[in-house]
Design a protein around this motif. Structure first.
Motif, PDB file in Angstrom:
ATOM      1  N   MET A 117      24.994  -3.490  -8.590  1.00 17.44           N
ATOM      2  CA  MET A 117      23.844  -2.673  -8.971  1.00 17.44           C
ATOM      3  C   MET A 117      23.515  -1.674  -7.858  1.00 17.44           C
ATOM      4  N   ILE A 118      23.083  -0.477  -8.245  1.00 15.60           N
ATOM      5  CA  ILE A 118      22.638   0.526  -7.274  1.00 15.60           C
ATOM      6  C   ILE A 118      21.340   0.030  -6.642  1.00 15.60           C
ATOM      7  N   ASN A 119      21.308  -0.045  -5.330  1.00 16.66           N
ATOM      8  CA  ASN A 119      20.135  -0.550  -4.636  1.00 16.66           C
ATOM      9  C   ASN A 119      19.084   0.549  -4.461  1.00 16.66           C
ATOM     10  N   LEU A 120      17.842   0.177  -4.733  1.00  9.24           N
ATOM     11  CA  LEU A 120      16.733   1.114  -4.587  1.00  9.24           C
ATOM     12  C   LEU A 120      16.114   0.993  -3.199  1.00  9.24           C
ATOM     13  N   VAL A 121      15.465   2.040  -2.770  1.00 10.11           N
ATOM     14  CA  VAL A 121      14.795   2.044  -1.475  1.00 10.11           C
ATOM     15  C   VAL A 121      13.317   1.727  -1.683  1.00 10.11           C
ATOM     16  N   PHE A 122      12.871   0.627  -1.075  1.00  9.48           N
ATOM     17  CA  PHE A 122      11.471   0.242  -1.119  1.00  9.48           C
ATOM     18  C   PHE A 122      10.883   0.275   0.289  1.00  9.48           C
ATOM     19  N   ARG A 123       9.571   0.380   0.360  1.00  6.43           N
ATOM     20  CA  ARG A 123       8.884   0.156   1.621  1.00  6.43           C
ATOM     21  C   ARG A 123       8.384  -1.287   1.622  1.00  6.43           C
ATOM     22  N   GLU A 124       8.583  -1.984   2.702  1.00  7.77           N
ATOM     23  CA  GLU A 124       8.125  -3.368   2.784  1.00  7.77           C
ATOM     24  C   GLU A 124       6.598  -3.421   2.793  1.00  7.77           C
ATOM     25  N   PHE A 125       6.051  -4.288   1.951  1.00 10.57           N
ATOM     26  CA  PHE A 125       4.592  -4.440   1.920  1.00 10.57           C
ATOM     27  C   PHE A 125       4.124  -5.258   3.114  1.00 10.57           C
ATOM     28  N   THR A 126       3.141  -4.727   3.834  1.00 11.61           N
ATOM     29  CA  THR A 126       2.535  -5.415   4.967  1.00 11.61           C
ATOM     30  C   THR A 126       1.043  -5.542   4.710  1.00 11.61           C
ATOM     31  N   PRO A 127       0.520  -6.768   4.605  1.00 10.30           N
ATOM     32  CA  PRO A 127      -0.885  -6.954   4.236  1.00 10.30           C
ATOM     33  C   PRO A 127      -1.879  -6.221   5.128  1.00 10.30           C
ATOM     34  N   LEU A 128      -1.544  -6.019   6.407  1.00  8.22           N
ATOM     35  CA  LEU A 128      -2.483  -5.403   7.345  1.00  8.22           C
ATOM     36  C   LEU A 128      -2.480  -3.877   7.286  1.00  8.22           C
ATOM     37  N   LYS A 129      -1.561  -3.306   6.513  1.00  8.37           N
ATOM     38  CA  LYS A 129      -1.491  -1.858   6.399  1.00  8.37           C
ATOM     39  C   LYS A 129      -1.980  -1.401   5.029  1.00  8.37           C
ATOM     40  N   SER A 130      -2.596  -0.227   5.007  1.00  8.57           N
ATOM     41  CA  SER A 130      -3.087   0.322   3.747  1.00  8.57           C
ATOM     42  C   SER A 130      -1.915   0.736   2.861  1.00  8.57           C
ATOM     43  N   VAL A 131      -2.101   0.575   1.553  1.00 11.02           N
ATOM     44  CA  VAL A 131      -1.086   0.999   0.589  1.00 11.02           C
ATOM     45  C   VAL A 131      -1.222   2.503   0.356  1.00 11.02           C
ATOM     46  N   GLU A 132      -0.139   3.222   0.524  1.00  9.37           N
ATOM     47  CA  GLU A 132      -0.136   4.660   0.258  1.00  9.37           C
ATOM     48  C   GLU A 132       0.198   4.914  -1.207  1.00  9.37           C
ATOM     49  N   LYS A 133      -0.365   5.968  -1.740  1.00 12.62           N
ATOM     50  CA  LYS A 133      -0.104   6.320  -3.132  1.00 12.62           C
ATOM     51  C   LYS A 133       1.333   6.796  -3.315  1.00 12.62           C
ATOM     52  N   ASN A 134       1.860   6.541  -4.508  1.00 18.29           N
ATOM     53  CA  ASN A 134       3.163   7.030  -4.938  1.00 18.29           C
ATOM     54  C   ASN A 134       4.308   6.523  -4.058  1.00 18.29           C
ATOM     55  N   ILE A 135       4.165   5.290  -3.581  1.00 20.07           N
ATOM     56  CA  ILE A 135       5.218   4.632  -2.814  1.00 20.07           C
ATOM     57  C   ILE A 135       5.529   3.299  -3.486  1.00 20.07           C
ATOM     58  N   LEU A 136       6.808   2.999  -3.696  1.00 22.12           N
ATOM     59  CA  LEU A 136       7.195   1.693  -4.222  1.00 22.12           C
ATOM     60  C   LEU A 136       7.312   0.701  -3.063  1.00 22.12           C
ATOM     61  N   TYR A 137       6.494  -0.352  -3.124  1.00 12.86           N
ATOM     62  CA  TYR A 137       6.515  -1.390  -2.103  1.00 12.86           C
ATOM     63  C   TYR A 137       7.247  -2.627  -2.621  1.00 12.86           C
ATOM     64  N   LYS A 138       7.975  -3.266  -1.732  1.00  6.45           N
ATOM     65  CA  LYS A 138       8.610  -4.542  -2.060  1.00  6.45           C
ATOM     66  C   LYS A 138       7.770  -5.670  -1.480  1.00  6.45           C
ATOM     67  N   VAL A 139       7.418  -6.620  -2.345  1.00 10.77           N
ATOM     68  CA  VAL A 139       6.625  -7.778  -1.933  1.00 10.77           C
ATOM     69  C   VAL A 139       7.546  -8.985  -1.921  1.00 10.77           C
ATOM     70  N   ASP A 140       7.759  -9.579  -0.742  1.00 10.34           N
ATOM     71  CA  ASP A 140       8.755 -10.654  -0.651  1.00 10.34           C
ATOM     72  C   ASP A 140       8.161 -12.029  -0.374  1.00 10.34           C
ATOM     73  N   LYS A 141       6.841 -12.165  -0.507  1.00  2.00           N
ATOM     74  CA  LYS A 141       6.218 -13.479  -0.333  1.00  2.00           C
ATOM     75  C   LYS A 141       4.910 -13.528  -1.114  1.00  2.00           C
ATOM     76  N   ASP A 142       4.377 -14.740  -1.292  1.00  4.11           N
ATOM     77  CA  ASP A 142       3.111 -14.888  -1.997  1.00  4.11           C
ATOM     78  C   ASP A 142       2.013 -14.123  -1.256  1.00  4.11           C
ATOM     79  N   VAL A 143       1.346 -13.263  -1.965  1.00  6.68           N
ATOM     80  CA  VAL A 143       0.327 -12.443  -1.317  1.00  6.68           C
ATOM     81  C   VAL A 143      -0.579 -11.835  -2.377  1.00  6.68           C
ATOM     82  N   ILE A 144      -1.775 -11.463  -1.986  1.00  9.56           N
ATOM     83  CA  ILE A 144      -2.684 -10.705  -2.846  1.00  9.56           C
ATOM     84  C   ILE A 144      -2.709  -9.262  -2.353  1.00  9.56           C
TER      85      ILE A 144
END
Length: 241
Positions: A1-28
């Protein structure tokens, strides 16, 4: 499969608009819509199992699309199960109180407010489904199966109010409306004539359904709960069982 580019989600950082984040653990992941005095808080909970990861974005639109005139929804989220090759997706928008229009439908403003709210929301969902499909197509080409969900987050969802708007709109474009004086009815008809195509979408919306390209989507309604004098909150669980 063609791999997509994600930004790693970090709970302590604000989420930027129009960015796909990868969530790799249980989190809110918190989505907060701030108003002048009040705010709505949506907790998107990713409860992940082995072999699963999440995808999260705010106001995501496909790369290469112009921002101007390109609608989005507040949240796009997915849970990807790499072992089962399954994806559970959810897109939703926060509408503080979509049922807040006046009960007096003899007022032009009340009718048009309701019609436009529903029409614009459906257009947001339609656009976000396209944005989502623009990257999930790589998964589907590799044999993944998707379960789609679309939703609305609001303080109140009064189905009967939307049904009454649909019924009144239908009467106004097909026959005389005896509920209001002739002169008022005439003025209303002139103002409302352009919205005749919204009758069926209004009935569907009242039944918590959206129809796009002959596909019917059940509308998930998430009702915010008041937690103090100014704030409302809800938790939405993302899971791929």
């Amino acid at each position: 499969m063609i791999n997509l580019v994600f930004r790693e989600f970090t709970p302590l950082k604000s989420v930027e608009k129009n960015i796909l984040y990868k969530v790799d653990k249980d989190v809110i992941v918190k989505f907060i819509e701030q108003h002048e005095v009040t705010k709505e808080i949506v907790n998107v909970y990713f409860g992940l199992k082995d072999g699963q990861y999440g995808i999260y974005a705010n106001e995501y639109r496909r790369p290469g699309t112009q921002k101007e005139g390109c609608k989005t929804t507040d949240v796009l989220s997915c849970v990807v199960d790499e072992q089962k090759k399954e994806i559970k997706s959810l897109i939703f928008d926060v509408k503080s109180n979509i049922s807040a229009f006046s009960d007096d439908l003899s007022k032009t403003e009340a009718m048009i407010t309701a019609i436009k709210e529903v029409r614009d929301f459906i257009e947001q969902i339609r656009a976000e489904l396209l944005h989502k499909d623009s990257f999930l197509l790589y998964y589907k080409a590799d044999g993944y199966v998707e379960e789609e969900r679309v939703g609305i987050v609001t303080k109140s969802f009064e189905s009967e109010k939307f049904k009454r708007v649909a019924e009144k709109l239908e009467r106004m474009v097909t026959e005389e409306d005896t509920d209001v004086p002739t002169l008022v009815s005439y003025k209303l008809k002139n103002n409302i004539r352009a919205y005749r195509t919204e009758i069926e979408p209004l009935y569907n919306f009242a039944d918590k359904k959206i129809v796009l390209n002959k596909t019917t989507y059940q509308l998930k309604v998430f009702v915010l709960q008041k937690i103090n004098d100014t704030d409302y909150e809800i938790t939405i669980k993302m899971a791929n069982e």
